[in-house]
Design an enzyme around this catalytic site. Structure first.
Site, PDB file in Angstrom:
ATOM      1  N   ILE A  61       0.895  -1.314  -0.069  1.00 46.16           N
ATOM      2  CA  ILE A  61      -0.032  -0.141   0.107  1.00 46.16           C
ATOM      3  C   ILE A  61       0.895   1.233  -0.082  1.00 46.16           C
ATOM      4  O   ILE A  61       1.360   1.351   0.851  1.00 46.16           O
ATOM      5  CB  ILE A  61      -0.894   0.094   1.214  1.00 46.16           C
ATOM      6  CG1 ILE A  61      -1.787  -1.272   1.402  1.00 46.16           C
ATOM      7  CG2 ILE A  61      -2.106   1.300   1.174  1.00 46.16           C
ATOM      8  CD1 ILE A  61      -2.273  -1.420   2.627  1.00 46.16           C
TER       9      ILE A  61
ATOM     10  N   GLU B 113       4.328  -8.031   2.848  1.00 41.53           N
ATOM     11  CA  GLU B 113       4.565  -8.876   3.683  1.00 41.53           C
ATOM     12  C   GLU B 113       4.426  -8.273   5.325  1.00 41.53           C
ATOM     13  O   GLU B 113       3.822  -9.045   6.401  1.00 41.53           O
ATOM     14  CB  GLU B 113       6.069  -9.362   3.917  1.00 41.53           C
ATOM     15  CG  GLU B 113       6.858  -9.885   2.596  1.00 41.53           C
ATOM     16  CD  GLU B 113       6.861  -8.939   1.583  1.00 41.53           C
ATOM     17  OE1 GLU B 113       6.467  -7.885   1.246  1.00 41.53           O
ATOM     18  OE2 GLU B 113       7.833  -9.186   0.833  1.00 41.53           O
TER      19      GLU B 113
ATOM     20  N   CYS C 220      11.956  -7.817   0.887  1.00 37.84           N
ATOM     21  CA  CYS C 220      12.932  -6.761   1.289  1.00 37.84           C
ATOM     22  C   CYS C 220      13.579  -7.092   2.517  1.00 37.84           C
ATOM     23  O   CYS C 220      13.117  -7.787   3.534  1.00 37.84           O
ATOM     24  CB  CYS C 220      12.408  -5.550   0.910  1.00 37.84           C
ATOM     25  SG  CYS C 220      11.338  -4.872   2.558  1.00 37.84           S
TER      26      CYS C 220
HETATM   27  N1  THU Z   1       7.364  -4.272  -1.768  1.00 34.15           N
HETATM   28  C1  THU Z   1       6.856  -5.194  -1.333  1.00 34.15           C
HETATM   29  O1  THU Z   1       5.659  -5.243  -1.023  1.00 34.15           O
HETATM   30  N2  THU Z   1       7.597  -6.078  -0.706  1.00 34.15           N
HETATM   31  C2  THU Z   1       8.860  -6.457  -0.563  1.00 34.15           C
HETATM   32  O2  THU Z   1       9.384  -7.384  -0.052  1.00 34.15           O
HETATM   33  C3  THU Z   1       9.621  -5.561  -1.652  1.00 34.15           C
HETATM   34  C4  THU Z   1       8.958  -4.260  -2.075  1.00 34.15           C
HETATM   35  C5  THU Z   1       6.666  -3.196  -2.414  1.00 34.15           C
HETATM   36  C6  THU Z   1       7.072  -1.754  -1.924  1.00 34.15           C
HETATM   37  C7  THU Z   1       6.555  -0.978  -2.999  1.00 34.15           C
HETATM   38  O3  THU Z   1       5.236  -0.437  -2.997  1.00 34.15           O
HETATM   39  C8  THU Z   1       6.883  -1.794  -4.270  1.00 34.15           C
HETATM   40  O4  THU Z   1       6.928  -2.862  -3.898  1.00 34.15           O
HETATM   41  C9  THU Z   1       8.087  -1.430  -5.004  1.00 34.15           C
HETATM   42  O5  THU Z   1       9.410  -1.126  -4.256  1.00 34.15           O
END
Ligand code: THU
Length: 136
Positions: free
Chosen positions: A46, A58, A96
């Site tokens: 979001i 996550e 991440c």
């Molecule tokens: N993002 C995630 O939802 N999970 C991760 O582990 C890495 C990145 C999202 C954050 C952002 O909204 C988009 O992916 C691009 O980085």
């Protein structure tokens, strides 16, 4: 009770990904977290115009679970990729560093992390993806 396959959890993560709100990156992520008691918690990324308040899929799922009293987990499935990529063509997306650290707050090193797609699952443990993690 908590007999979900990696394929089933990745399918639920893929479905949760359809709720992602990512107008700035165009990168959609869904997650499905399995509690030791068999409960499932889904999440999606979001984003926010101020960028900083954005949350990953996550952490969305983990915070939903903890806020509802569930703190013990078996596995998480993660599906991510650019919004224009057909779902069947998505490449594996890995959590991440911030999300790995949040997992480490609540999960043991044998916590399962499923990436990829329902048809092409990849399986890791938290200990593999975040060795020698920080903790107090
Ligand atoms: N993002 C995630 O939802 N999970 C991760 O582990 C890495 C990145 C999202 C954050 C952002 O909204 C988009 O992916 C691009 O980085």
């Amino acid at each position: 009770m908590s007999n979900f396959s990696s394929k089933q959890l990745l399918q639920k993560a893929l479905e949760a990904r359809r709720n992602a709100y990512a107008p700035y990156s165009g990168y959609l992520v869904g997650a499905c977290l399995l509690g030791k008691d068999g409960q499932l918690f889904t999440g999606c990324n979001i984003e926010n115009a101020a960028f900083g308040p954005s949350v990953c899929a996550e952490r969305c799922a983990i915070f939903k679970a903890v806020s509802e009293g569930c703190r013990n987990f078996t596995a998480i499935a993660i599906v991510g990729g650019p919004k224009d990529t057909p779902e069947e063509d998505l490449a594996p997306a890995y959590p991440c560093g911030v999300c790995r650290q949040v997992m480490a707050e609540f999960c043991e090193p044998d916590f399962q992390i499923y990436c990829g797609t329902p048809e092409h699952p990849e399986r890791y443990t938290l200990g593999e993806l975040l060795p020698k993690s920080f903790g107090l």
